[in-house]
Enzyme design. Structure first.
Site, mmCIF file in Angstrom:
data_model
loop_
_atom_site.group_PDB
_atom_site.id
_atom_site.type_symbol
_atom_site.label_atom_id
_atom_site.label_comp_id
_atom_site.label_asym_id
_atom_site.label_seq_id
_atom_site.Cartn_x
_atom_site.Cartn_y
_atom_site.Cartn_z
ATOM 1 N N TYR A 125 22.555 7.422 -6.287
ATOM 2 C CA TYR A 125 23.724 7.255 -7.004
ATOM 3 C C TYR A 125 24.455 7.831 -5.827
ATOM 4 C CZ TYR A 125 28.085 6.404 -8.581
ATOM 5 O OH TYR A 125 30.348 6.227 -8.118
ATOM 6 N N LYS A 161 25.864 6.161 -2.523
ATOM 7 C CA LYS A 161 27.673 6.205 -1.855
ATOM 8 C C LYS A 161 27.687 6.604 -0.803
ATOM 9 C CE LYS A 161 29.219 4.766 -5.497
ATOM 10 N NZ LYS A 161 29.414 2.523 -5.259
#
Ligand SMILES: NC(=O)c1ccc[n+]([C@@H]2O[C@H](COP(=O)([O-])OP(=O)(O)OC[C@H]3O[C@@H](n4cnc5c(N)ncnc54)[C@H](OP(=O)(O)O)[C@@H]3O)[C@@H](O)[C@H]2O)c1
Length: 284
Positions: free
Chosen positions: A183, A187
Site C-alpha cells: 500500500y 502510494k
C-alpha cells in the site's frame, strides 16, 4: 480479604494498568509524530481576500473520486467557497444530486481501462484534484495497483496534456516508494511518478487514518478509527484526521502560492491548514 475487596483491588489494578498503557502509547505516538508544520495564523482573515482574487481568475477544475468520502467533502467545500467558474467530475458513473448547488456541475463518465480514449474529458482544466482509490480487500492486489497507481498516473498525464497546471493528490501517511508494504509503496511510487509529469504546482496530501462514518464496511479501518478517537482524548496525534479537515486543507492550499513546485503536506500540516480556515478537528 473479602471477595468484594478482592474485586475492587483487581479492578483498580486493571484500570491503572490500562491508563498506564494508554499513556505509554500516547507518548510513543508523540515521539513518532510529524514535525510541527508551518503556522497559517493569518489564513482565516486572508481567506476571503485570497478566495476573491482566485475567483476573479475564472479557473476551472476537475475532481477524480468525487463519489468517495473525501471527494464528496472536497466537492461540497469547493461549491461553498465558489472559487472555480467550472467544476467537472470525472468518474466511472454518473452521480445524482438533489441540491440545487450541484446543478452546474459537469460530469464526464469514463472507462478508466481506456483512459486514452477519454483525453477530451481532461482538457481545459486549470486544476486537478485526485481522491481516487480502492483497497486490496475490495479489488485484490492487481486491482488496487490498477486504481491507485495506473488510473491515477494516467489521469495526471492526461490532465497535464490537457493544460492543467496544478495537481492535488490525496495520498497517504507513510507513502514511500521503497516501502516493504505494498500500500505504502504504491502510494509512494505514484507520488514520485506524478512529480515527473511536471506540473507547475503539485501538492501531495498524506493524511493518516481518515475519520469518517463510512457506509461501506471496512472492519480494520473501523477499528483504527475507534482506537485513534479514544487516543485523541489523551493526546494529540498526527495519525488520524477527519475528511472535512482534508477537504478544507486541499481547497485552502489551492489559494496559496508555495515557494516549491512540489509540496508534501503530512497529516499535521493538513490539520493545521484545515483548522486555520475555521474547522474544528472532528475525531468522533
Ligand atoms: N481510508 C483511509 O483511512 C485513508 C487514509 C489515508 C489515505 N487514504 C487515501 O485517500 C484516498 C481517498 O480515500 P477515501 O476513503 O475518501 O475514498 P473512497 O471513499 O474509498 O472513494 C474512492 C473513490 O475512488 C473511486 N474508485 C474506486 N475504485 C474505482 C475503480 N475501479 N474505477 C474507478 N473509480 C474507482 C470511487 O468511485 P465509486 O464511487 O464509483 O466506487 C470513489 O469515488 C484514497 O486514495 C485512499 O487510499 C485513505
Amino acid at each position: 480479604m473479602s471477595v468484594m475487596q478482592l474485586l475492587v483491588n483487581t479492578l483498580g489494578n486493571a484500570t491503572g494498568l490500562i491508563t498506564v498503557l494508554i499513556c505509554v502509547i500516547a507518548a510513543l505516538l508523540h515521539y513518532f509524530d510529524d514535525p510541527d508544520p508551518v503556522k497559517y495564523t493569518s489564513m482565516a482573515e486572508d481567506m476571503k481576500t485570497l478566495e476573491e482574487k482566485f475567483r476573479q481568475q475564472n479557473k476551472s477544475c476537475f475532481i477524480l473520486g468525487a463519489s468517495g468520502e473525501t471527494g464528496k467533502m472536497l466537492l461540497q467545500e469547493l461549491l461553498e467557497r465558489n472559487i472555480f467558474s467550472k467544476i467537472t467530475l470525472i468518474g466511472r458513473r454518473q452521480l445524482t444530486f438533489e441540491d440545487k448547488a450541484y446543478a452546474n456541475l459537469v460530469q464526464e463518465v469514463v472507462d478508466f481501462e481506456k483512459l486514452d480514449d477519454y483525453a477530451a474529458a481532461f482538457q481545459g482544466h486549470d486544476v486537478g484534484y485526485c481522491c481516487l482509490g480502492t483497497t486490496r480487500a475490495k479489488a485484490g492486489t492487481e486491482g488496487f495497483i490498477r486504481v491507485d497507481h495506473d488510473y491515477v498516473l494516467k489521469s495526471a498525464e492526461l490532465a497535464k496534456a490537457g493544460g492543467s497546471t496544478q495537481f492535488h493528490l490525496e495520498s497517504s501517511r507513510g507513502a514511500d516508494k521503497n516501502s516493504n508494504f505494498l500500500y505504502l509503496r504504491v502510494k509512494g511510487q505514484v507520488e514520485a511518478e506524478i512529480e515527473a509529469v511536471g506540473f507547475d504546482r503539485y501538492a501531495i496530501y498524506r493524511p493518516g487514518v481518515l475519520l469518517v462514518d463510512r457506509q461501506e464496511s471496512r472492519p480494520s479501518e473501523w477499528l483504527a478509527r475507534k482506537f485513534f478517537s479514544a487516543l485523541s482524548a489523551v493526546s494529540s496525534t498526527s495519525m488520524a484526521i477527519s475528511i472535512q479537515a482534508v477537504a478544507k486543507a486541499m481547497v485552502a492550499n489551492t489559494l496559496l502560492q508555495p515557494e516549491q513546485k512540489t509540496e508534501i503536506l503530512e497529516n499535521k500540516a493538513i490539520a493545521s491548514l484545515g483548522k486555520s480556515t475555521g474547522i474544528k478537528q472532528d475525531t468522533k
